[in-house]
Design an enzyme around this catalytic site. Structure first.
Site, short mmCIF file in Angstrom:
data_model
loop_
_atom_site.label_atom_id
_atom_site.label_comp_id
_atom_site.label_asym_id
_atom_site.label_seq_id
_atom_site.Cartn_x
_atom_site.Cartn_y
_atom_site.Cartn_z
NE ARG A 187 143.26 -6.39 61.67
CZ ARG A 187 143.82 -5.42 62.41
NH1 ARG A 187 143.38 -4.19 62.33
NH2 ARG A 187 144.81 -5.70 63.22
CG HIS A 228 145.35 -2.55 58.84
ND1 HIS A 228 144.04 -2.14 58.85
CD2 HIS A 228 145.99 -1.73 57.98
CE1 HIS A 228 143.89 -1.11 58.02
NE2 HIS A 228 145.06 -0.85 57.48
CE1 TYR A 287 146.51 -4.44 66.35
CE2 TYR A 287 148.68 -4.08 65.38
CZ TYR A 287 147.36 -4.44 65.25
OH TYR A 287 146.87 -4.81 64.02
#
Length: 363
Positions: free
Chosen positions: A260, A264, A273
């Site tokens: 990805r 998200h 993160y």
């Protein structure tokens, strides 16, 4: 290297790949495919136009025109490859990110934007496109797909269902229950897991201690891992899995190993993160650039072709934006219209209560 930085730096073992990141064609004894130049040009066009729609949607959300958007950036090959493997009779069950599969099934991209703009509940007829409405609840669509596949089985139809989900969904009970039902009833369903390495902010190692495709063996059916950034391999592997399902050989789990590239959703900040080195490593595996490199090397297309596709993509982006901004807001009471097929006393009471509430503002 840190654990995060090394993720994706090397291809995992047992990865089915037909087109390298450098655009070199490789052979596989079990999953090969013979594509015409016209078909390859068509796949490149699909990849490019779908990415353009996605980028436009992200921009629209940042400008306050969409409430949310789940980007597919980096996952185009997994979706276009698998989507183009479907026959008209097959049924697809998406999550909320399968914009590329929607494109392959003939769903108007503006309907996708309308859902995230809050002016419709999907806007397309699943039966018309053999493409179910987007599913927000994580993993629940796997049970829908298995149930549909069992119906295909009982009808004796020459078709299969395919269901899309992410790596994080494999930890959901619904997905594991779907695996059990599909296996026990030998249902004609393909489970297509887009392993994009992150379940929002949770890395893959928080979901499993073994490669995801190997989980299938514990349920009694085969699993396979494919390079999710290789549109040729995704097409070949999905085409074979669907053919096996249609011929009565039962379910298959495909793990499309991809990444990805964006957030998200547009409410997420991935810089909190994951490290930049990981992202940079995956940029070298871009699904569109590898097809472009292959086409150049093999003289399948010239610069005029690529310029024309870019111009078409820009025009599509402008058209999508224009039509999205022109979408009318629905009447407030329309939210009750399609909850049940038949009249429902509780729904009628809630409609009347909401109508009274709205009249209070008009006064």
């Amino acid at each position: 290297m840190t654990a995060d930085a090394s993720r994706g730096a090397e291809a995992p073992p047992e990865l089915i790949q037909l087109l390298t990141p450098e655009g070199e064609r490789v052979q596989h004894p079990d999953y090969d495919i013979d594509l015409t130049p016209e078909e390859i040009r068509g796949l490149y066009r699909d990849l490019t136009l779908v990415r353009r729609v996605d980028l436009e949607a992200v921009a629209l959300q940042r400008q306050g025109e969409l409430g949310l958007w789940a980007s597919l950036l980096g996952q185009e090959a997994a979706q276009i490859g698998s989507g183009r493997a479907l026959t008209e009779a097959d049924m697809a069950f998406p999550t909320y990110r399968e914009h590329g599969v929607a494109w392959c099934r003939g769903v108007d991209p503006v309907n996708l934007l309308g859902l995230f703009r809050g002016v419709n509940h999907g806007g397309w007829d699943p039966a018309e496109h053999n493409f179910h409405l987007y599913t927000i609840v994580i993993g629940s669509q796997t049970l829908h797909a298995v149930g549909y596949a069992m119906g295909i089985q009982r009808d004796g139809a020459e078709a299969a269902s395919i269901v899309y989900f992410g790596d994080g969904a494999t930890s959901q009970g619904d997905v594991n229950e779907a695996f059990i039902w599909a296996s026990v009833f030998n249902a004609p369903v393909v489970f297509f897991c887009q392993n994009n390495q992150w379940a929002i902010s949770e890395p893959l190692e928080k979901q499993t201690r073994i490669p995801l495709y190997r989980r299938a063996s514990g349920f009694g059916f085969p699993g396979v891992r494919v390079d999710g950034n290789d549109v040729f391999a995704c097409l070949a592997v999905t085409r074979k899995a669907l053919a096996e399902a249609r011929s009565g050989q039962g379910p298959v789990l495909i793990e499309a190993f991809t990444y990805r590239m964006g957030a998200h959703t547009t409410s997420d900040d991935p810089t909190r993160y994951r490290v930049a080195a990981e992202l940079e490593g995956w940029k070298l595996k871009d699904p569109i650039e590898r097809v472009r490199a292959y086409m150049f090397k093999n003289q399948i297309a010239d610069q005029d072709f690529f310029d024309a596709i870019d111009a078409e993509a820009d025009e599509l982006g402008r058209e999508v934006r224009k039509r999205c901004l022109a979408l009318p807001d629905p009447e407030p009471l329309a939210i009750f219209d399609h909850v049940y097929a038949e009249p429902h006393s509780l729904m009628d009471a809630e409609r009347a209560e909401f109508a009274t509430y709205l009249e209070g503002f008009e006064a």
